[in-house]
Design an enzyme around this catalytic site. Structure first.
Site, short mmCIF file in Angstrom:
data_model
loop_
_atom_site.label_atom_id
_atom_site.label_comp_id
_atom_site.label_asym_id
_atom_site.label_seq_id
_atom_site.Cartn_x
_atom_site.Cartn_y
_atom_site.Cartn_z
N ILE A 53 0.83 -1.20 0.00
CA ILE A 53 0.00 0.00 0.00
C ILE A 53 0.87 1.25 0.00
CG2 ILE A 53 -1.72 1.31 1.30
CD1 ILE A 53 -2.84 -1.35 2.32
N ASP B 162 11.12 2.87 6.58
CA ASP B 162 10.64 1.53 6.90
C ASP B 162 11.79 0.75 7.51
OD1 ASP B 162 9.60 -1.16 6.85
OD2 ASP B 162 8.21 -0.52 5.28
N THR C 72 -4.34 6.08 6.95
CA THR C 72 -5.29 5.12 6.39
C THR C 72 -4.89 3.70 6.77
OG1 THR C 72 -4.02 5.08 4.31
CG2 THR C 72 -5.92 6.57 4.40
N SER C 73 -4.09 3.57 7.82
CA SER C 73 -3.55 2.26 8.19
C SER C 73 -4.23 1.69 9.42
CB SER C 73 -2.04 2.37 8.40
OG SER C 73 -1.47 1.10 8.58
N ARG C 74 -3.78 2.06 10.62
CA ARG C 74 -4.36 1.60 11.87
C ARG C 74 -4.45 2.78 12.83
NH1 ARG C 74 -6.08 -1.83 9.36
NH2 ARG C 74 -5.87 -4.09 9.55
N ASP D 142 -8.70 7.87 8.21
CA ASP D 142 -9.72 6.89 7.85
C ASP D 142 -9.85 5.85 8.96
OD1 ASP D 142 -11.62 5.73 5.96
OD2 ASP D 142 -10.15 4.13 5.65
N GLU E 183 -11.91 3.27 17.35
CA GLU E 183 -12.97 3.13 16.35
C GLU E 183 -13.87 1.92 16.58
OE1 GLU E 183 -11.56 0.75 12.50
OE2 GLU E 183 -10.37 2.55 12.79
N HIS F 138 -13.23 4.32 8.01
CA HIS F 138 -12.52 3.10 7.63
C HIS F 138 -13.07 2.53 6.32
CE1 HIS F 138 -9.90 -0.21 9.57
NE2 HIS F 138 -9.85 -0.32 8.25
#
Length: 334
Positions: free
Chosen positions: A159, A178, A235-237, A261, A266, A298
């Protein structure tokens, strides 16, 4: 073989049923769909089921796993990539077959990250409401040209790579960080230390898994290291971001924009209709008061192509379990 599908929405039923019709399974399968999420109180719904199929906000802690095992459940099928909601040690001790969907249409999430950036940057959501009311004034809608800006990608898996390609194609300078660098990233951007990425990036986009090492990766310290006025996109966790620290950075004008997101609490909110209720989450409600914050529920994964892939891979994992063969998508404790 019966499979209890928890947190099942109409689209889950549609795409799992379609995949089931096309699948060549070792033995006939019957899907039992439940709107309820999985927790210690709903685990009993899996009575007489060989497997459960769960999503991101279903709980699979030790009490739930023991309850499922006592009911005869032996397989857990995650229709998502993340597995931070699973007690892996207990799952391993009980001998569960646990498999996930490691990748599905990474472009779906990457494109949603872009949509969040473009919407927040150009105030599209506000402009839409204005025009519907007959207001064509441009004051308050000033954005910035993304071409030439620097975008930091934290996490260069599939992603993250898809997101990096999009922004590179828009003429942005792309930085990446990373701990397990992807060999496919250097043609797109430059790997740097996280501190340098935060200091240089106009937009920071998170695409890493939630682990003990990445929990609250974005906190008061890392927010202070960010370029003043930068945009943060997640938009991950949800657990990657310390919500209270972000609220502080927004109030101090250190963080210029926030697009999320996902949200660390959540589980009690997302995938439900709370429009007629009072949302009893002060941190979330505080976030919603900022004009420079954009929240979606999400939906980054929510495309036809992604749901087709999720369902097909989930059925493949189920077939591996039924046939007793090795599964490339199996998750085991480290």
């Amino acid at each position: 073989m019966k499979i209890a599908v928890f947190s099942a929405r109409p689209y889950d039923r549609r795409f799992l049923d379609e995949a089931h019709q096309c699948a060549d399974l070792a033995e006939p399968a019957e899907f039992l769909y439940f709107d309820a999420s999985l927790d210690v109180h709903t685990a009993a719904l899996a009575q007489d089921c060989a497997a459960v199929c769960v999503f991101v906000n279903d709980r699979l802690d030790a009490p739930v796993l023991h309850a499922l095992h006592a009911l005869g459940v032996r397989a857990i099928l995650l229709r998502c990539a993340g597995f931070n909601n699973v007690d892996l040690a207990t799952a391993g001790q009980l001998g569960f077959f646990l498999a996930r969907v490691p990748a599905y249409s990474p472009e779906a999430v990457a494109e949603h990250a872009l949509a969040l950036v473009m919407t927040l940057n150009r105030h599209t959501h506000r402009a839409y409401n204005r025009v519907r009311e007959g207001n064509f004034m441009l004051d308050g809608l000033l954005g910035r040209t993304l071409h030439g800006k620097t975008v930091g990608i934290v996490g260069t898996g599939k992603i993250g790579l898809a997101t990096a390609r999009i922004f590179k194609g828009m003429g942005c300078t792309v930085l990446g960080h990373d701990p397990y660098p992807s060999p496919d990233f250097p043609p797109i951007g430059t790997f740097v230390a996280l501190e340098e990425l935060l200091a240089r990036a106009d937009i920071v986009s998170l695409h890493c898994p939630l682990t003990p090492d990445t929990h609250h990766l974005i906190n008061a310290t890392s927010l202070a290291q960010m370029k003043p006025g930068a945009m943060l996109v997640n938009t991950s966790r949800g657990g990657l971001v310390d919500t209270q620290a972000v609220i502080g950075a927004l109030k101090a004008r250190q963080l210029g924009h926030l697009a999320i997101d996902v949200y660390e609490q959540e589980g009690a909110l997302f995938f439900q209709d709370w429009s007629g209720e009072i949302i009893d989450d002060d941190a979330f409600q505080r976030l919603m008061t900022f004009p420079n914050v954009l929240v979606t529920g999400h939906q980054g994964f929510f495309t036809v192509e992604a749901l087709q892939e999720i369902s097909a891979i989930t059925l493949g994992n189920l077939d591996d379990f039924a046939r007793g063969r090795a599964c490339a998508n199996r998750v085991v404790a480290a």
